[in-house]
Design a protein around this motif. Structure first.
Motif, PDB file in Angstrom:
ATOM      1  N   GLN A 214       0.995  -1.134   0.096  1.00  0.00           N
ATOM      2  CA  GLN A 214       0.031  -0.386  -0.057  1.00  0.00           C
ATOM      3  C   GLN A 214       0.767   1.292  -0.117  1.00  0.00           C
ATOM      4  OE1 GLN A 214      -3.224   0.520  -0.443  1.00  0.00           O
ATOM      5  NE2 GLN A 214      -3.238   2.547  -0.085  1.00  0.00           N
ATOM      6  N   ARG A 215       1.642   1.649   0.289  1.00  0.00           N
ATOM      7  CA  ARG A 215       2.718   2.611   0.688  1.00  0.00           C
ATOM      8  C   ARG A 215       3.728   2.568  -0.466  1.00  0.00           C
ATOM      9  NH1 ARG A 215       4.019   3.857   6.104  1.00  0.00           N
ATOM     10  NH2 ARG A 215       6.721   5.249   5.038  1.00  0.00           N
ATOM     11  N   TRP A 216       3.824   1.704  -1.286  1.00  0.00           N
ATOM     12  CA  TRP A 216       4.290   1.926  -2.339  1.00  0.00           C
ATOM     13  C   TRP A 216       3.155   2.389  -3.533  1.00  0.00           C
ATOM     14  CZ3 TRP A 216       5.162  -0.022  -7.260  1.00  0.00           C
ATOM     15  CH2 TRP A 216       4.614  -1.203  -7.573  1.00  0.00           C
ATOM     16  N   LEU A 217       2.139   1.669  -3.472  1.00  0.00           N
ATOM     17  CA  LEU A 217       1.171   2.003  -4.408  1.00  0.00           C
ATOM     18  C   LEU A 217       0.408   3.117  -4.116  1.00  0.00           C
ATOM     19  CD1 LEU A 217      -0.977  -1.858  -5.367  1.00  0.00           C
ATOM     20  CD2 LEU A 217       1.222  -0.480  -6.728  1.00  0.00           C
ATOM     21  N   ASP A 218       0.909   3.552  -2.881  1.00  0.00           N
ATOM     22  CA  ASP A 218      -0.428   4.741  -2.970  1.00  0.00           C
ATOM     23  C   ASP A 218       0.050   6.045  -1.489  1.00  0.00           C
ATOM     24  OD1 ASP A 218      -1.938   6.577  -2.542  1.00  0.00           O
ATOM     25  OD2 ASP A 218      -3.812   5.547  -1.290  1.00  0.00           O
ATOM     26  N   PRO A 219       1.269   6.098  -1.740  1.00  0.00           N
ATOM     27  CA  PRO A 219       1.716   6.761  -0.704  1.00  0.00           C
ATOM     28  C   PRO A 219       1.390   8.187  -0.470  1.00  0.00           C
ATOM     29  CG  PRO A 219       2.738   7.389  -3.049  1.00  0.00           C
ATOM     30  CD  PRO A 219       2.012   6.757  -3.179  1.00  0.00           C
TER      31      PRO A 219
END
Length: 302
Positions: A214-219
């Motif tokens: 989730q962190r790298w897809l939607d930062p």
């Protein structure tokens, strides 16, 4: 004095004997009560439905009726033995396309979001697809015994139910891609800003797999502020943390913390420096396969 002591001693002995008898009687009554309770519980257990899960609440039907107002077509809890058998069948026949937990794989879609699975009740929709396949989409048919189809259906319905009721849903491993392919993708698209040996070293030890993905897809929720430089028609420039931007206005906080807002005209120049812009642009071209590969690679950075 001797007689009085003798009498007193006899009285204590008699009292102790009486108290001992009373305690023994109380103990026996308690012991008999426990035996009767255990016998009754055993009899009641034998009368229970053999397929009713021990953890199922008695009013689960009423609870499901209430939940269906929030989750339409919510499947009921399935027979545990059937789900276990169906899980084995799914792993042997379906997981290589649809993913280990039926949440999608490299070639097969997410079955938990499938319209067909969500509208199936007793295998009347799922069964024919298993039998006949969908050759136009690359899915072959499976010649399984009739007795095994309900087990596969039970597994899919239970997965569907657990995924909808998120308070009972456990996020499965998201590392289902190819780590080497993910490493190659990372080297091509991400190394301008990130280093696996420095900034991202050990990141998989800090975050769970689904959180890492989730962190790298939607930062967008991370603390990385965009800055903006506004050049007015008269040539004056203002630079600061971007607050708001649309087709009519742009606003910012300057280095002194002052709020400034400017109307946009054809002669107003706006330049934005967004450290997360690369992530957002990547989403426009990212495929499911790329996503799983990169996440699987990132999970090796421990």
């Amino acid at each position: 004095m001797l007689k009085e002591n003798s009498f007193f001693s006899n009285f204590l002995a008699s009292s102790a004997k009486t108290n001992t008898l009373r305690l023994a009687a109380v103990f026996m009554r308690g012991f008999l009560a426990i035996l009767i309770s255990c016998a009754a519980s055993s009899t009641a257990q034998e009368k229970k439905e053999p397929n009713t899960p021990a953890s199922e609440p008695e009013n689960s039907g009423a609870a499901d009726d209430s939940l269906r107002s929030i989750y339409p077509n919510l499947p009921p809890n399935q027979d545990r033995a059937a789900v276990a058998r169906g899980k084995d069948l799914y792993g042997a026949n379906c997981a290589f396309c649809h993913g280990k937990e039926a949440t999608g794989g490299n070639t097969g879609p997410d079955l938990l979001r499938s319209v067909l699975v969500n509208h199936d009740e007793n295998g009347e929709l799922i069964g024919p697809v298993i039998r006949q396949g969908r050759t136009s989409k690359g899915m072959p048919g499976f010649d399984l015994p009739n007795s095994q189809i309900p087990d596969l259906v039970a597994f899919l319905h239970q997965r569907n139910r657990d995924a909808r009721l998120r308070f009972t849903y456990k996020v499965p491993s998201v590392a289902i891609g190819d780590a080497l392919a993910g490493k190659a993708y990372f080297a091509l698209h991400c190394t301008t800003c990130h280093s696996a040996n420095h900034g991202l070293a050990g990141i998989a030890s800090k975050y769970r797999g689904d959180e890492l993905q989730q962190r790298w897809l939607d930062p967008s929720g991370q603390s990385a502020d965009a800055t903006v430089t506004v050049t007015l028609p008269i040539g004056q420039k203002y630079t600061g943390k971007l607050k708001y931007l649309d087709e009519f206005n742009v606003s910012l906080y300057d280095p002194q913390g002052n709020y400034r807002s400017f109307p946009l005209t054809s002669k107003t120049k706006v330049e934005i420096q967004d450290p997360l812009d690369g992530h957002r642009k990547l989403l426009e071209q990212l495929t499911d396969t790329d996503m799983h590969d990169v996440t699987t690679y990132l999970e090796t950075l421990k």
